[in-house]
Write an enzyme that holds these catalytic residues in place. Structure first.
Site, PDB file in Angstrom:
ATOM      1  N   GLU A   1       2.658  -5.586  -7.734  1.00 23.21           N
ATOM      2  CA  GLU A   1       3.411  -6.824  -6.463  1.00 23.21           C
ATOM      3  C   GLU A   1       3.861  -8.148  -7.482  1.00 23.21           C
ATOM      4  O   GLU A   1       2.677  -8.533  -7.824  1.00 23.21           O
ATOM      5  CB  GLU A   1       2.049  -7.118  -5.361  1.00 23.21           C
TER       6      GLU A   1
ATOM      7  N   GLY B   1      -2.026 -10.760   4.363  1.00 22.90           N
ATOM      8  CA  GLY B   1      -2.314 -11.826   2.420  1.00 22.90           C
ATOM      9  C   GLY B   1      -2.520 -11.285   1.794  1.00 22.90           C
ATOM     10  O   GLY B   1      -2.204  -9.589   1.756  1.00 22.90           O
TER      11      GLY B   1
ATOM     12  N   LYS C   1      -5.809 -20.336  10.756  1.00 22.12           N
ATOM     13  CA  LYS C   1      -5.667 -20.498   9.634  1.00 22.12           C
ATOM     14  C   LYS C   1      -4.396 -20.472   9.578  1.00 22.12           C
ATOM     15  O   LYS C   1      -4.230 -19.350   7.971  1.00 22.12           O
ATOM     16  CB  LYS C   1      -6.851 -20.468   8.670  1.00 22.12           C
TER      17      LYS C   1
ATOM     18  N   CYS D   1       6.688  -9.065   2.604  1.00 24.39           N
ATOM     19  CA  CYS D   1       5.893  -8.084   2.006  1.00 24.39           C
ATOM     20  C   CYS D   1       6.071  -6.431   2.697  1.00 24.39           C
ATOM     21  O   CYS D   1       5.992  -5.351   2.289  1.00 24.39           O
ATOM     22  CB  CYS D   1       4.332  -7.710   3.580  1.00 24.39           C
TER      23      CYS D   1
ATOM     24  N   GLU E   1      -3.980  -6.448   6.851  1.00 25.83           N
ATOM     25  CA  GLU E   1      -2.708  -6.675   6.297  1.00 25.83           C
ATOM     26  C   GLU E   1      -2.480  -7.049   5.256  1.00 25.83           C
ATOM     27  O   GLU E   1      -2.284  -8.312   4.615  1.00 25.83           O
ATOM     28  CB  GLU E   1      -1.823  -7.247   7.140  1.00 25.83           C
TER      29      GLU E   1
ATOM     30  N   THR F   1      -4.021  -8.434  -1.781  1.00 29.28           N
ATOM     31  CA  THR F   1      -5.030  -7.660  -1.432  1.00 29.28           C
ATOM     32  C   THR F   1      -6.237  -7.311  -2.294  1.00 29.28           C
ATOM     33  O   THR F   1      -7.731  -7.395  -1.360  1.00 29.28           O
ATOM     34  CB  THR F   1      -4.436  -6.438  -2.536  1.00 29.28           C
TER      35      THR F   1
ATOM     36  N   THR G   1      -7.638 -10.931  -1.902  1.00 32.03           N
ATOM     37  CA  THR G   1      -8.122 -11.673  -1.058  1.00 32.03           C
ATOM     38  C   THR G   1      -8.856 -10.978  -0.011  1.00 32.03           C
ATOM     39  O   THR G   1     -10.071 -11.904   0.401  1.00 32.03           O
ATOM     40  CB  THR G   1      -6.839 -12.537   0.073  1.00 32.03           C
TER      41      THR G   1
HETATM   42  P1  NDP Z   1      -3.169 -15.259   0.059  1.00 33.31           P
HETATM   43  O1  NDP Z   1      -4.249 -13.821   0.316  1.00 33.31           O
HETATM   44  O2  NDP Z   1      -2.893 -16.022  -1.477  1.00 33.31           O
HETATM   45  O3  NDP Z   1      -3.108 -15.554   0.862  1.00 33.31           O
HETATM   46  C1  NDP Z   1      -3.264 -15.408   2.160  1.00 33.31           C
HETATM   47  C2  NDP Z   1      -3.811 -16.833   3.519  1.00 33.31           C
HETATM   48  O4  NDP Z   1      -5.680 -16.324   3.044  1.00 33.31           O
HETATM   49  C3  NDP Z   1      -4.274 -17.621   2.963  1.00 33.31           C
HETATM   50  O5  NDP Z   1      -3.909 -18.357   4.261  1.00 33.31           O
HETATM   51  C4  NDP Z   1      -5.042 -18.385   2.091  1.00 33.31           C
HETATM   52  O6  NDP Z   1      -5.235 -19.566   1.968  1.00 33.31           O
HETATM   53  C5  NDP Z   1      -5.799 -17.516   3.012  1.00 33.31           C
HETATM   54  N1  NDP Z   1      -7.308 -17.980   1.915  1.00 33.31           N
HETATM   55  C6  NDP Z   1      -7.480 -17.438   0.854  1.00 33.31           C
HETATM   56  N2  NDP Z   1      -9.056 -17.397  -0.034  1.00 33.31           N
HETATM   57  C7  NDP Z   1      -9.642 -16.511   1.009  1.00 33.31           C
HETATM   58  C8  NDP Z   1     -10.467 -16.425   2.025  1.00 33.31           C
HETATM   59  N3  NDP Z   1     -11.220 -16.406   0.235  1.00 33.31           N
HETATM   60  N4  NDP Z   1     -10.778 -15.978   3.271  1.00 33.31           N
HETATM   61  C9  NDP Z   1     -10.293 -16.443   3.928  1.00 33.31           C
HETATM   62  N5  NDP Z   1      -8.699 -17.006   3.486  1.00 33.31           N
HETATM   63  C10 NDP Z   1      -8.652 -17.306   2.632  1.00 33.31           C
HETATM   64  O7  NDP Z   1      -2.014 -14.315   0.466  1.00 33.31           O
HETATM   65  P2  NDP Z   1      -0.799 -15.311  -0.218  1.00 33.31           P
HETATM   66  O8  NDP Z   1      -0.915 -16.939   1.318  1.00 33.31           O
HETATM   67  O9  NDP Z   1       0.065 -15.600  -1.315  1.00 33.31           O
HETATM   68  O10 NDP Z   1       0.368 -14.306   0.999  1.00 33.31           O
HETATM   69  C11 NDP Z   1       1.359 -13.095  -0.138  1.00 33.31           C
HETATM   70  C12 NDP Z   1       0.318 -11.784  -0.254  1.00 33.31           C
HETATM   71  O11 NDP Z   1       0.430 -11.801   1.451  1.00 33.31           O
HETATM   72  C13 NDP Z   1       1.086 -10.879  -0.515  1.00 33.31           C
HETATM   73  O12 NDP Z   1       0.562  -9.684  -0.728  1.00 33.31           O
HETATM   74  C14 NDP Z   1       1.882  -9.907   0.807  1.00 33.31           C
HETATM   75  O13 NDP Z   1       2.252  -8.356   0.664  1.00 33.31           O
HETATM   76  C15 NDP Z   1       1.382 -10.153   1.848  1.00 33.31           C
HETATM   77  N6  NDP Z   1       1.677 -10.143   3.447  1.00 33.31           N
HETATM   78  C16 NDP Z   1       1.546  -8.653   3.845  1.00 33.31           C
HETATM   79  C17 NDP Z   1       1.759  -8.569   5.101  1.00 33.31           C
HETATM   80  C18 NDP Z   1       2.029  -7.168   5.452  1.00 33.31           C
HETATM   81  O14 NDP Z   1       2.308  -7.047   6.523  1.00 33.31           O
HETATM   82  N7  NDP Z   1       1.077  -6.373   4.917  1.00 33.31           N
HETATM   83  C19 NDP Z   1       2.731  -9.739   5.232  1.00 33.31           C
HETATM   84  C20 NDP Z   1       3.244 -10.475   4.535  1.00 33.31           C
HETATM   85  C21 NDP Z   1       2.307 -10.752   3.150  1.00 33.31           C
HETATM   86  P3  NDP Z   1      -4.418 -20.468   0.940  1.00 33.31           P
HETATM   87  O15 NDP Z   1      -3.560 -20.629   1.041  1.00 33.31           O
HETATM   88  O16 NDP Z   1      -5.258 -22.467   1.363  1.00 33.31           O
HETATM   89  O17 NDP Z   1      -5.229 -20.467  -0.075  1.00 33.31           O
END
Ligand code: NDP
Length: 480
Positions: A384, A226, A173, A282, A248, A228, A230
């Site tokens: 963040e 994504g 996804k 990130c 991650e 923290t 989530t």
């Molecule tokens: P989110 O946590 O909002 O979303 C990440 C993904 O999870 C999206 O595809 C989202 O879908 C999906 N999602 C949302 N809710 C759920 C759920 N309940 N169950 C499963 N999946 C779900 O993060 P962002 O997309 O806003 O990304 C930014 C974040 O990612 C920042 O905090 C950043 O630090 C982190 N990040 C971490 C990295 C690492 O390697 N540690 C690298 C890059 C980013 P939808 O978009 O449809 O909501």
């Protein structure tokens, strides 16, 4: 209007319920495509397809799986320009960055794991003279991969490549905010001869798709990148089913600049590490600590360089920063700039949205922003922001810099700039971060463990770590 489609069992299809979500171009604010608003039934169909494809894919020799993945990589490379333009339009990043970083790295991810799996071996342990143990590592079955919007294809492929190479079948996804390149990528997989059902891509909202994946008993593991919060939701949902989890998560990364550093290199890299991809990586260094003896000089030079960065149309080859990925995120970042001022911070440059004429008049652009005068404990320095906003803080001693750097719930990446060799080793061991970059930034070797300490995640990606995550070990003990 482009219709993005789900890719399930080798077929392109809209959501079974027929609903769509709008997909915006961040540079203009306009809707330019739509994606399926998938629900549980779509995820169920994808899981069933993956389950059916698993026996054949998992028993294919690693070299054959690798060959298909190499074909995918070659096709992607041959269409690099088209993908770079699509990524830039969908995410808001400068096209030059997508061309230089995102798409080449997605190619590398597939090539790396296509090859790595052929070099993989497992352990054997001889127990005195009495037994030989060997470790079988078998693919898990159906796994879920969930990726964010900041580096869409780069992070999508970083997850699915090791999962596929290890013999799993997947339901993936992409973020609903940036679905385009994953959609284009599914066309490449079909063209490369990947059997139907091996990789299924379901588009839609995290809550609808993620919640089904997280609790489905057939899905044996979730690899998630994504936020923290989530990540915590996924962990809560998946824990009762004892799924393997790789999370991650977010970061609040410190950059430590000592007076004995190569000044010019530290300065130019600090600018790059703060504002590449609009600060939406990130690994960006958003808290910059500078030794007091060079603080004022560094601050003035840093601010001058940042003020000279060009924010503009991502299609313009000369733009250093493009648009913020979504309106919601734009509002969040602007909210933090407001908060920083309420907390007593002084804005040295930036701090405002960019209003332009013409094509980008409705876009979401923010000037790169530098703030000083804030304590490390304030919300601006603890939460963040994930945008083009950094703070500067002076320090007097190495101990003080270390304590401030570690004083965060996050632990993803830290940067250290110094010419003192002993200091690099001391700090390398004491900084509580998954990556410590010394005199560099974003220098990546795909074999190294990648992940965060503390609230930045659980588990590691990269190299053997990823292949271990996507397999289940069985110890076979044979008595001699
Ligand atoms: P989110 O946590 O909002 O979303 C990440 C993904 O999870 C999206 O595809 C989202 O879908 C999906 N999602 C949302 N809710 C759920 C759920 N309940 N169950 C499963 N999946 C779900 O993060 P962002 O997309 O806003 O990304 C930014 C974040 O990612 C920042 O905090 C950043 O630090 C982190 N990040 C971490 C990295 C690492 O390697 N540690 C690298 C890059 C980013 P939808 O978009 O449809 O909501």
């Amino acid at each position: 209007m482009i219709n993005i489609l789900n890719y399930i069992n080798g077929e392109f299809q809209p959501a079974l319920g027929g609903s769509w979500l709008p997909n915006h171009e961040p540079a203009t604010g306009a809707v330019y495509s739509q994606l399926p608003d998938s629900q549980a039934a779509d995820v169920e169909a994808a899981i069933a397809a993956a389950e059916q494809a698993f026996p054949e894919w998992s028993t294919l020799p690693a070299a054959e799986r690798g060959a298909i993945m190499e074909r995918v990589a070659n096709l992607l490379e041959s269409r690099l320009e088209e993908f770079a333009r699509a990524e830039s339009r969908d995410q808001g990043k400068p096209v030059a960055l997508a061309r230089r970083m995102d798409i080449p790295r997605a190619v590398d991810n597939f090539r790396f794991f296509a090859t790595a799996v052929k070099h993989w071996s497992s352990e054997a342990h001889v127990t005195d003279q009495s037994a030989i143990n060997y470790t079988l590592r078998q693919p898990l079955g159906v796994v879920g991969c969930i990726s964010p919007w900041n580096l869409p294809l780069y992070l999508f492929t970083w997850k699915i490549a090791p999962a596929l190479a290890a013999g799993n079948t997947l339901v993936a996804k992409p973020s609903e905010i940036t679905p385009m390149t994953a959609f284009l990528f599914s066309e490449l997989c079909r063209e490369a001869g990947m059997p139907p059902g091996v990789l299924n891509i379901v588009h839609g909202l995290g809550a609808s798709i993620g919640n089904t994946l997280n609790v489905h008993p057939t899905v044996k593991a979730i690899s998630f990148t994504g936020g923290t919060l989530t990540g915590a939701t996924i962990a809560r949902q998946a824990a009762p089913l004892f799924k393997k989890l790789s999370l991650e998560l977010g970061g609040k990364n410190p950059t430590l600049i000592f007076a004995d550093a190569d000044y010019e290199l530290a300065l130019s890299t600090a600018v790059r590490s703060a504002f590449t991809n609009q600060g939406e990586i990130c690994l960006c260094g958003s808290r910059i600590f500078v030794e007091r003896s060079i603080y004022e000089r560094f601050r003035d030079d840093f601010v001058a360089r940042v003020a000279a960065l060009k924010v503009g149309d991502p299609e313009d080859e000369s733009s250093d920063l493009g648009a913020i990925a979504s309106e919601q995120h734009f509002n969040k970042v602007m909210g933090y700039i407001q908060l920083a001022q309420e907390e007593g911070g002084r804005i040295l440059t930036g701090g405002t949205a960019v209003k332009s004429e013409g094509r980008c008049a409705g876009g979401w652009f923010i000037r790169p922003t530098v703030i000083e005068g804030l304590a490390n404990s304030c919300r601006t320095n603890q939460e963040e922001i994930f945008g083009p906003v950094v703070t500067l803080q002076p320090f007097d001693t190495e101990e003080e810099a270390l304590a401030m750097a570690n004083d965060t719930q996050y632990g993803l990446a830290a940067g250290v700039w110094t010419s003192n060799l002993s200091r690099t080793h001391r700090l390398g061991a004491q900084l509580k971060f998954g990556i410590v970059w010394v005199n560099c930034w974003l220098l990546r070797d795909l074999r190294t463990p990648f992940g965060g300490h503390k609230a930045s995640g659980v588990g590691r990606e990269g190299g053997w770590e990823a292949l271990r995550f996507f397999t289940e070990p069985t110890n076979v003990c044979v008595k001699i």
